[in-house]
Design a protein around this motif. Structure first.
Motif, PDB file in Angstrom:
ATOM      1  N   ASP A 115       0.861  -1.174   0.000  1.00  0.00           N
ATOM      2  CA  ASP A 115       0.000   0.000   0.000  1.00  0.00           C
ATOM      3  C   ASP A 115       0.905   1.233   0.000  1.00  0.00           C
ATOM      4  N   HIS A 116       0.322   2.405  -0.311  1.00  0.00           N
ATOM      5  CA  HIS A 116       1.123   3.633  -0.263  1.00  0.00           C
ATOM      6  C   HIS A 116       0.948   4.379   1.045  1.00  0.00           C
ATOM      7  N   ASP A 117       0.054   3.902   1.924  1.00  0.00           N
ATOM      8  CA  ASP A 117      -0.239   4.590   3.178  1.00  0.00           C
ATOM      9  C   ASP A 117       0.429   3.844   4.333  1.00  0.00           C
ATOM     10  N   PRO A 118       1.462   4.403   4.955  1.00  0.00           N
ATOM     11  CA  PRO A 118       2.180   3.677   6.008  1.00  0.00           C
ATOM     12  C   PRO A 118       1.322   3.384   7.229  1.00  0.00           C
ATOM     13  N   ALA A 119       0.355   4.251   7.540  1.00  0.00           N
ATOM     14  CA  ALA A 119      -0.514   3.998   8.694  1.00  0.00           C
ATOM     15  C   ALA A 119      -1.394   2.773   8.452  1.00  0.00           C
ATOM     16  N   LEU A 120      -1.910   2.647   7.238  1.00  0.00           N
ATOM     17  CA  LEU A 120      -2.716   1.472   6.918  1.00  0.00           C
ATOM     18  C   LEU A 120      -1.857   0.213   6.911  1.00  0.00           C
ATOM     19  N   LEU A 121      -0.643   0.309   6.398  1.00  0.00           N
ATOM     20  CA  LEU A 121       0.243  -0.854   6.386  1.00  0.00           C
ATOM     21  C   LEU A 121       0.505  -1.361   7.796  1.00  0.00           C
ATOM     22  N   ALA A 122       0.706  -0.452   8.730  1.00  0.00           N
ATOM     23  CA  ALA A 122       0.969  -0.853  10.109  1.00  0.00           C
ATOM     24  C   ALA A 122      -0.239  -1.587  10.689  1.00  0.00           C
ATOM     25  N   ARG A 123      -1.441  -1.078  10.420  1.00  0.00           N
ATOM     26  CA  ARG A 123      -2.653  -1.742  10.901  1.00  0.00           C
ATOM     27  C   ARG A 123      -2.801  -3.130  10.274  1.00  0.00           C
ATOM     28  N   ALA A 124      -2.539  -3.203   8.976  1.00  0.00           N
ATOM     29  CA  ALA A 124      -2.701  -4.475   8.274  1.00  0.00           C
ATOM     30  C   ALA A 124      -1.762  -5.533   8.816  1.00  0.00           C
ATOM     31  N   ALA A 125      -0.501  -5.182   9.000  1.00  0.00           N
ATOM     32  CA  ALA A 125       0.469  -6.155   9.495  1.00  0.00           C
ATOM     33  C   ALA A 125       0.112  -6.628  10.902  1.00  0.00           C
ATOM     34  N   HIS A 126      -0.349  -5.708  11.734  1.00  0.00           N
ATOM     35  CA  HIS A 126      -0.700  -6.056  13.114  1.00  0.00           C
ATOM     36  C   HIS A 126      -1.917  -6.976  13.175  1.00  0.00           C
TER      37      HIS A 126
END
Length: 297
Positions: A89-100
């Motif tokens: 994704d291009h949104d780092p905040a969303l990436l952090a949520r997704a990985a968690h």
């Protein structure tokens, strides 16, 4: 606007004119997305992945435009493990949520791991997909252009990589009780989804047909199935948010509708709050299985 089924709670343009979506909207829609995705494509997908398996290494799944990780949470527990997910994704905040939020185990209790990557998913090449077992995405294709979908199909097929794309908008909605103004809003909304944004002409409701044609030109076998949202009383919050975005996008596309839209939206929201409104938002799920490249002459 989020082309995939309705409205984003707080949309904004992201890097490279890619839309950014509020995590609250993505979380609100996740149960409806999970209920809508068709399980019918999983059997041929499992068979294709089993045919590719030739080592003890994990199945590598690349989730394009992963958002908060909804697709990973739905799919990982329906496929055997071990699996390694690359969340893109291009949104780092969303990436952090997704990985968690990824589940720890697959359908057979095999381990599920995940890493994240940022970048322009529409520019992936076959070389970058080397070693990938499956490309997947949810509510993505309608946000791409014709050329981007064609390039993505070519990259997947050249890499010999199956692709599963869920929840592409189909351009049809049904509201019960029916009002004649529904048709005007639907047509305007569909035009909004096909708009030019940042110099890019989006596919909107033409995405599934465009992707089917692109994969078939590359020699892939393509299967599609309907995956509608069916929204009723239990989904009142999602229905109300979808309504606001749906009407708002239609009026943005055709401002002359606004004079009638305010009263229409009030009626619909009142019916929604009373549990009297039912909405079906049609989508398409698509599975592409690479085959030999067609002969060129």
């Amino acid at each position: 606007m989020n082309a995939s089924g309705g409205a984003a709670a707080d949309p904004a343009e992201g890097e490279g004119s890619r839309p950014r979506f509020a995590p609250e909207w993505l979380e609100l829609r996740e149960p409806a997305d999970a209920a809508a995705r068709t399980p019918e494509l999983l059997r041929p997908l499992r068979a294709a992945l089993a045919a590719r398996a030739g080592s003890p290494r994990p199945t590598v799944i690349r989730d394009l435009g992963c958002g908060t990780g909804s697709m990973g949470r739905w799919l990982a527990v329906r496929l055997p493990g071990p699996q390694h997910w690359i969340l893109y994704d291009h949104d780092p905040a969303l990436l952090a949520r997704a990985a968690h939020g990824m589940p720890p185990a697959a359908a057979d209790a095999g381990a599920v791991t995940a890493t994240t990557e940022r970048g322009d998913l529409a520019r992936l090449t076959a070389a970058e997909l080397a070693g990938t077992s499956l490309v997947t995405a949810s509510a993505l294709l309608d946000l791409l252009t014709h050329d981007e979908v064609a390039a993505l199909a070519e990259a997947c097929v050249d890499a010999g990589c199956p692709a599963l794309f869920a929840l592409s908008v189909a351009g049809r909605v049904e509201l019960t009780p029916y009002e004649p103004f529904d048709a005007d809003l639907t047509a305007a909304f569909n035009d909004h989804q096909r708009r030019t944004a940042g110099g890019r002409r989006l596919l909107g409701p033409d995405a599934a047909a465009a992707a089917t044609a692109a994969f078939e030109r590359c020699g892939a076998a393509v299967m599609t199935r309907p995956s509608p949202w069916r929204l009723g009383g239990k989904e009142a919050a999602l229905t109300a948010e979808w309504l606001r975005g749906w009407v708002g996008a239609a009026c943005e596309q055709r401002p002359e509708l606004a004079a009638r839209a305010d009263a229409y939206l009030r009626r619909r929201l009142e019916a929604c709050a009373a549990g009297e409104l039912r909405v079906t938002v049609h989508h398409t799920d698509l599975l592409a299985l690479p085959g030999p490249r067609p002969a060129t002459g």
